[in-house]
Design a protein around this motif. Structure first.
Motif, mmCIF file in Angstrom:
data_model
loop_
_atom_site.group_PDB
_atom_site.id
_atom_site.type_symbol
_atom_site.label_atom_id
_atom_site.label_comp_id
_atom_site.label_asym_id
_atom_site.label_seq_id
_atom_site.Cartn_x
_atom_site.Cartn_y
_atom_site.Cartn_z
ATOM 1 N N LYS A 51 25.242 58.105 38.340
ATOM 2 C CA LYS A 51 23.536 58.177 38.565
ATOM 3 C C LYS A 51 23.207 59.535 38.182
ATOM 4 C CE LYS A 51 23.175 54.236 40.646
ATOM 5 N NZ LYS A 51 22.422 53.007 39.884
ATOM 6 N N ASP A 76 17.684 57.894 37.874
ATOM 7 C CA ASP A 76 17.738 56.847 38.801
ATOM 8 C C ASP A 76 17.054 56.863 39.982
ATOM 9 O OD1 ASP A 76 19.797 55.075 37.245
ATOM 10 O OD2 ASP A 76 20.944 56.849 37.355
ATOM 11 N N GLU A 102 25.222 54.125 47.131
ATOM 12 C CA GLU A 102 25.729 53.933 45.899
ATOM 13 C C GLU A 102 27.045 54.403 45.503
ATOM 14 O OE1 GLU A 102 23.661 52.735 43.262
ATOM 15 O OE2 GLU A 102 22.156 52.292 44.728
#
Length: 220
Positions: free
Chosen positions: A135, A160, A214
């Motif tokens: 990310k 992101d 995530e």
């Protein structure tokens, strides 16, 4: 006859290949890497400190501090009791995929769950070079102004997640969160936005919860 050769395109294409190798290697190792980007003074290190403190009881964390010179940030992170390495860019304004790979190899990732690269501070060069992170997270601080998505669109397009830092200073600076979010989502409709203050901790729960989700999704 002569040929025109676009060297920048070749450089970025080669870097993209190396970035994909990094991503695949880190996935194989089950290591989640974050590329943390932002301007000098946006609060990257302060945000990183509070983020590490929120995660370090659950995850084994390593940090790569990238700067043109000095080891100030690495010293700050070292005091938290996590693995850290200081990377000097030799005057370059960004980290690329190869430099990042050499950095995490030197750091050692066999005993880590999460690696965070604090990239060199600016909103231009780091946006152009994929390092192979899971990310890309960028920080925009309130004092910088809500017009930065207009001035540096690529950074907002490739990231992101956006952390709008220093919201505790909104009474002092002319910063419109709604206008900023609208400008960001025109460039990147899927961008996650978390207003927070790395000084007071306001807004951090939402950011940390998203980040944990995530990390867990990556590690499945």
């Amino acid at each position: 006859m002569y040929e025109i050769y676009e060297t920048k395109e070749r450089i970025t294409a080669d870097n993209d290949l190396e970035a994909e190798k990094n991503r695949a290697y880190l996935k194989e190792k089950n290591v989640f890497m974050i590329n943390l980007m932002g301007s000098p003074g946006a609060g990257k290190t302060t945000t990183l400190v509070r983020t590490i403190n929120a995660l370090k009881d659950q995850y084994r964390i390593g940090v790569m501090e990238a700067d043109v010179d000095s080891a100030v940030d690495a010293e700050t992170i070292h005091r938290l009791g996590v693995k850290v390495i200081q990377l000097h860019s030799g005057g370059l304004c960004h980290m690329d995929a190869d430099m990042t790979a050499r950095g995490y190899q030197k750091l050692g990732i066999d005993d880590l769950d999460v690696v965070i690269l604090e990239n060199i501070g600016n909103l231009v060069c780091p946006a152009e070079f994929d390092v192979g992170a899971a990310k890309k997270v960028m920080i925009l601080s309130v004092p910088e102004g809500d017009d930065k998505p207009l001035k540096y669109p690529l950074m907002f397009q490739v990231s992101d997640c956006l952390l709008i830092n220093k919201i505790d200073t909104k009474a002092i600076f002319d910063f419109d969160e709604e206008v900023c979010a609208e400008r960001v989502h025109k460039l990147n409709p899927g961008m996650q936005i978390f207003p927070l203050s790395s000084k007071t901790g306001e807004g951090f729960d939402a950011w940390i919860n998203w980040l944990k989700q995530e990390i867990e999704a990556w590690r499945k």
